[in-house]
Design a protein around this motif. Structure first.
Motif, PDB file in Angstrom:
ATOM      1  N   CYS A   1       0.817  -1.205   0.000  1.00 28.46           N
ATOM      2  CA  CYS A   1       0.000   0.000   0.000  1.00 28.46           C
ATOM      3  C   CYS A   1       0.856   1.262   0.000  1.00 28.46           C
ATOM      4  O   CYS A   1       0.489   2.288   0.574  1.00 28.46           O
ATOM      5  CB  CYS A   1      -0.962  -0.007   1.180  1.00 28.46           C
ATOM      6  N   GLY A   2       2.021   1.194  -0.586  1.00 23.13           N
ATOM      7  CA  GLY A   2       2.785   2.410  -0.855  1.00 23.13           C
ATOM      8  C   GLY A   2       3.962   2.687   0.055  1.00 23.13           C
ATOM      9  O   GLY A   2       4.634   3.696  -0.114  1.00 23.13           O
ATOM     10  N   GLY A   3       4.249   1.816   1.024  1.00 23.83           N
ATOM     11  CA  GLY A   3       5.386   2.048   1.904  1.00 23.83           C
ATOM     12  C   GLY A   3       6.534   1.109   1.588  1.00 23.83           C
ATOM     13  O   GLY A   3       6.518   0.404   0.582  1.00 23.83           O
ATOM     14  N   SER A   4       7.532   1.128   2.464  1.00 20.06           N
ATOM     15  CA  SER A   4       8.652   0.202   2.294  1.00 20.06           C
ATOM     16  C   SER A   4       9.206  -0.160   3.671  1.00 20.06           C
ATOM     17  O   SER A   4       8.842   0.460   4.667  1.00 20.06           O
ATOM     18  CB  SER A   4       9.748   0.841   1.442  1.00 20.06           C
ATOM     19  N   MET A   5      10.064  -1.166   3.690  1.00 21.31           N
ATOM     20  CA  MET A   5      10.636  -1.607   4.967  1.00 21.31           C
ATOM     21  C   MET A   5      12.125  -1.836   4.811  1.00 21.31           C
ATOM     22  O   MET A   5      12.569  -2.315   3.761  1.00 21.31           O
ATOM     23  CB  MET A   5       9.987  -2.920   5.401  1.00 21.31           C
ATOM     24  N   GLU A   6      12.861  -1.527   5.854  1.00 21.35           N
ATOM     25  CA  GLU A   6      14.295  -1.798   5.779  1.00 21.35           C
ATOM     26  C   GLU A   6      14.898  -2.010   7.164  1.00 21.35           C
ATOM     27  O   GLU A   6      14.333  -1.606   8.185  1.00 21.35           O
ATOM     28  CB  GLU A   6      15.022  -0.667   5.043  1.00 21.35           C
ATOM     29  N   VAL A   7      16.063  -2.678   7.152  1.00 19.04           N
ATOM     30  CA  VAL A   7      16.830  -2.865   8.386  1.00 19.04           C
ATOM     31  C   VAL A   7      17.977  -1.862   8.346  1.00 19.04           C
ATOM     32  O   VAL A   7      18.656  -1.726   7.333  1.00 19.04           O
ATOM     33  CB  VAL A   7      17.387  -4.301   8.484  1.00 19.04           C
ATOM     34  N   VAL A   8      18.159  -1.149   9.455  1.00 14.53           N
ATOM     35  CA  VAL A   8      19.182  -0.094   9.506  1.00 14.53           C
ATOM     36  C   VAL A   8      20.360  -0.603  10.354  1.00 14.53           C
ATOM     37  O   VAL A   8      20.218  -0.796  11.561  1.00 14.53           O
ATOM     38  CB  VAL A   8      18.575   1.190  10.136  1.00 14.53           C
ATOM     39  N   PRO A   9      21.516  -0.813   9.727  1.00 19.30           N
ATOM     40  CA  PRO A   9      22.599  -1.533  10.408  1.00 19.30           C
ATOM     41  C   PRO A   9      23.292  -0.760  11.525  1.00 19.30           C
ATOM     42  O   PRO A   9      23.888  -1.381  12.402  1.00 19.30           O
ATOM     43  CB  PRO A   9      23.584  -1.851   9.286  1.00 19.30           C
ATOM     44  N   CYS A  10      23.221   0.572  11.503  1.00 14.78           N
ATOM     45  CA  CYS A  10      23.913   1.310  12.560  1.00 14.78           C
ATOM     46  C   CYS A  10      23.056   1.418  13.814  1.00 14.78           C
ATOM     47  O   CYS A  10      23.450   2.026  14.802  1.00 14.78           O
ATOM     48  CB  CYS A  10      24.361   2.672  12.061  1.00 14.78           C
TER      49      CYS A  10
END
Ligand code: UDP
Ligand code: MN
Length: 635
Positions: free
Chosen positions: A385-394
Motif C-alpha cells: 500500500c505504498g510504503g517500504s521496509m528496511e533494516v538499519v545496520p547502525c
C-alpha cells in the motif's frame, strides 16, 4: 389423589431446583478452571503466583509524569476506532493546579503525586527512592534477580566502524517508544525502560509509553505504577481487556504524542546510538518503516549473539517469520556495511514508523488475536500500500529470546486464525499454497470465514497492489511452489507406512532426510517441480539431494537450470522416485544394525529410519505416493 398430585409436583419442583443449582455450580467451577488455564497458557517467567488466585479486575489507570507539562497537554486522545472507549479508565489527580489532559467523559488521569500510599517514596531524590522501592519489592515478592546492578548493563560494541562516522540531522522527529507487556518479568521490563531512557537522546524522545495488556502478576500492579511514577517521560497505560500484541500496540499508538512511533518488545536492551539512525530514515521518507538489527540474548544462558549483517526479515509459505542473515541479495553493494537493506518483512521486536503513516495505512489489523503473525500482516500491507521496509545496520537493539512454553491447542488455533486473515486479505490465489502447508488453518477456514470486510475495503481504498506484485517486486527470492496434483504433498512410503521428513532444527542449510510418522499437518509437504527438483519445506528453499548413497536436503541453487544432481523423476505406475544422475531409486530403510552405524557417521537422530539411494527394485520400500492432504477452494 389431589394431595398425592400436589406432593409430586412439589417433589418435581424441588428436583428441578436442585438440578438448576447443580448446573450453576458446575458452570462456576468450569469457568474458574478455564480462567486459570487461559492465564497460564501465555504466562512467562515471573514470581510465583499464589495458588488459586482468583481473577481480579485490574486497577485501571494511566500515569502521566507530573514533571513534564508538555506530556499532560500534548497527549493525543485521538478517537479510538477499533477499541471500546470504556477499555480505559484514568484515576483522578489530586494536583488540581495543572490542567489534566483533554478528558473524554469516561477517562480520568492519575498523576503520580496523587498516590496516597504513605510508605511509597514520592519526594526528594528519585534515584534513592527507586532503590528503596526495589528493595521493598524484593522483600515483598521474593525476586532473586538483583535489580539495580542489572538495570543498566552495558552491551558489547558490535556496530561496524563506518557507523561511528555517520552524521545525523539535529532536527529529527520526536519518538514515542511504545512498550506493550503482558506478565513480563520485573527486571526485564525495567531494564527495557531504563535502557531506552539511558540511550535515547533527550531531545528526540517524546515519551516512553508502557502499555499493560492485562498482566496478572502482582509486581506489575501498583508496585510498577509507583516505580514508573518516578521516571521522567514514562507513562503507564493499562488495558482492562486482553488486547494481544496488535491491539495493545494500536492502543499505545492512539495515545502517543511523538511524530514517530517506536514499538518495542518488553524484553529489549538498546545499544548506544540506536534511535538516531532509525529516526533519520523515517524523517527522510515518512512511508519507510525501519528496524534495527536485532541481536539476541538467550533467556536461559544469557549468551549474547550478535546478528550477522546483512540481515533481513522474511517469511515462508506457512506464514512463519525469520530473520535471514547473509541473504542472497540481488544488488550486492561492496560498501553496504552501514547502508540500510530493504526487507520483505520486519520482526515485531523493534519497529519505527511515522505516526501518521501508521494510522493512514490501517495501524495493526484489529482482527488479529493475542499473538503471532501480526508483523507479517503489517509488512505485506506496508509494502503493498505504498510504503517500504528496511533494516538499519547502525542501529542495534538486543531482544531476549525466551523459550516459549509449549502452546496449548487453543493458542495454536489463535495463531492459525491470524494467518487465515493474512491469507484471505492479502494473498489472493496464492493463499492455496499456504493452506496446503497448514492443514489446521485449512480446516478452520472450512468451518468459518474470517470477518475481513473492513480490511478488504481499506485495501481497495488505499489502492494496494496484489500479492503477485509483492512476490515479484519485493520478495522475488521466495520460491513459488507449483503444487501439481500427484506430484506434491506428503511423500508417503508404502513399505514403512511413514513419510519423508526433515527435522526443522537442522536449519536452512540442510541435512539428512529421515522417515517419520506422517504428520498430516502440511509440515512434510514437498513439491516435485517441472525442473525435476523436489522442493522441501515451507520456504521451498531446500532440495532433495544425494551425498553418496545417503539422501539429504541441500539449499536449492538460485541459478537456472538446476544442477543434475538435484533432479528426480517420479514413475507414477511403480511409485519409484528415481535420482536422475545415478539412476538409483529412493528407498526408505528402517532402523537396523547397518543403519545405526550410518546414523553415527551422518551424525543424525533417526526416528524411524532414513532415506537411501539403492538400485531400483519393485520392493514396496521403494514405492512412494505424493499425497495432497487438502484441496483449498478454487484449487
Ligand atoms: N504481548 C502483549 N500481549 C499479548 C502477548 C504479548 O502485550 O497478548 C507483548 C509481550 O509482552 C511483548 C510483545 O507483546 O512485549 C511481543 O510478544 P512476545 O515477546 O511474546 O513475542 P515474540 O518476541 O516471542 O515474537
Ligand atoms: Mn519478544
Amino acid at each position: 389423589m389431589r394431595l398425592w398430585g400436589r406432593a409430586t409436583i412439589l417433589r418435581r419442583m424441588l428436583c428441578l431446583w436442585l438440578l438448576l443449582l447443580g448446573f450453576t455450580l458446575v458452570i462456576l467451577l468450569l469457568s474458574d478452571f478455564f480462567n486459570r488455564g487461559g492465564i497460564h497458557s501465555l504466562q512467562k517467567l515471573g514470581p510465583p503466583r499464589r495458588p488459586f488466585q482468583r481473577f481480579r479486575p485490574p486497577d485501571m489507570e494511566v500515569i502521566v509524569d507530573s514533571r513534564d507539562p508538555a506530556l499532560q497537554l500534548g497527549v493525543d486522545l485521538a478517537p479510538l476506532k477499533s477499541l471500546q472507549e470504556d477499555q480505559l479508565l484514568f484515576v483522578p489527580s489530586s494536583q488540581g493546579s495543572k490542567s489534566p489532559p483533554q478528558k473524554r467523559a469516561n477517562y480520568k488521569v492519575l498523576l503520580p503525586a496523587a498516590n496516597k500510599d504513605a510508605t511509597a517514596p514520592g519526594e526528594g531524590d528519585p534515584q534513592v527512592h527507586l532503590e528503596e522501592l526495589e528493595k521493598n519489592l524484593q522483600l515483598r515478592y521474593g525476586f532473586n534477580e538483583g535489580f539495580s546492578g542489572s538495570l543498566h548493563r552495558s552491551l558489547p560494541e558490535v556496530r561496524s566502524h563506518g557507523c561511528f562516522e555517520e552524521q545525523y540531522s539535529e532536527s529529527l522527529p520526536l519518538a514515542s517508544v511504545i512498550i506493550c507487556f503482558h506478565d513480563e518479568t520485573w527486571s526485564t521490563l525495567l531494564r527495557t525502560v531504563h535502557s531506552v531512557l539511558d540511550t535515547a537522546p533527550n531531545q528526540f524522545l517524546q515519551e516512553v509509553l508502557l502499555v499493560d495488556d492485562l498482566s496478572q502478576h502482582g509486581h506489575l500492579k501498583s508496585a510498577l505504577s509507583q516505580y514508573m511514577a518516578h521516571l521522567e517521560k514514562v507513562r503507564l497505560i493499562r488495558s482492562s481487556k486482553r488486547l494481544g500484541v496488535a491491539g495493545c500496540r494500536t492502543l499505545g499508538a492512539a495515545r502517543a504524542a511523538g511524530e514517530v512511533l517506536v514499538f518495542m518488545d518488553s524484553h529489549c536492551e538498546c545499544h548506544k546510538g540506536w534511535l538516531e539512525p532509525l529516526l533519520e530514515r523515517v524523517a527522510q521518507d515518512r512511508t519507510r518503516v525501519v528496524s534495527p538489527i536485532i541481536d539476541v540474548i538467550d533467556w536461559e544462558t544469557f549468551q549474547y549473539n550478535a546478528t550477522q549483517w546483512p540481515v533481513r526479515g522474511v517469511f515462508d509459505w506457512r506464514l512463519d517469520f525469520y530473520w535471514e542473515s547473509n541473504p542472497q541479495l540481488q544488488d550486492k553493494d561492496p560498501d553496504m556495511d552501514n547502508k540500510p537493506v530493504q526487507s520483505p518483512s520486519l520482526g515485531g521486536e523493534v519497529l519505527a514508523i511515522d505516526r501518521h503513516f501508521f494510522q493512514s495505512v490501517g495501524s495493526y489489523d484489529p482482527g488479529m488475536l493475542l499473538w503471532g503473525a501480526e508483523q507479517i500482516e503489517l509488512s505485506i500491507r506496508v509494502w503493498s500500500c505504498g510504503g517500504s521496509m528496511e533494516v538499519v545496520p547502525c542501529s542495534r537493539v538486543v531482544h531476549l529470546n525466551h523459550h516459549k512454553l509449549p502452546y496449548t491447542f487453543s493458542d495454536q488455533e489463535l495463531l492459525q486464525r491470524n494467518k487465515i486473515r493474512i491469507a484471505d486479505t492479502w494473498m489472493d490465489a496464492y493463499s492455496k499454497i499456504f493452506y496446503r502447508r497448514d492443514t489446521l488453518a485449512h480446516f478452520i477456514r472450512q468451518s468459518e470465514s474470517p470477518n475481513i470486510a473492513e480490511r478488504l475495503q481499506l485495501k481497495r481504498r488505499l489502492g494496494c497492489r496484489n500479492f503477485h506484485w509483492y512476490l515479484t517486486t519485493v520478495y522475488p527470492q521466495l520460491y513459488i511452489p507449483q503444487d501439481r496434483p500427484g506430484l506434491s504433498g506428503e511423500l508417503y512410503n508404502v513399505g514403512t507406512g511413514s513419510c519423508a521428513d526433515y527435522s526443522r532444527g537442522q536449519g536452512l542449510q540442510g541435512g539428512p532426510m529421515i522417515i517419520a510418522p506422517c504428520s498430516g499437518t502440511g509440515s512434510q509437504h514437498c513439491d516435485l517441480n517441472f525442473e525435476g527438483e523436489v522442493r522441501w519445506g515451507p520456504m521451498g528453499a531446500l532440495c532433495l539431494d544425494a551425498k553418496l548413497e545417503r539422501v539429504v536436503l541441500s539449499p536449492c541453487p538460485i541459478l537456472r537450470p538446476t544442477t543434475r544432481r538435484l533432479q528426480w523423476k517420479f514413475i507414477k505406475l511403480s511409485g519409484q522416485l528415481v535420482h536422475q544422475q545415478s539412476e538409483l531409486c529412493l528407498e526408505a530403510v528402517k532402523e537396523g544394525g547397518l543403519l545405526q552405524s550410518r546414523a553415527k557417521e551422518f551424525n543424525t537422530h533417526i526416528n524411524t529410519g532414513s532415506l537411501f539411494l539403492r538400485p531400483c527394485t519393485h520392493h514396496n520400500r521403494q514405492q512412494w505416493y505424493f499425497e495432497q492432504l487438502v484441496t483449498p477452494k478454487g484449487a
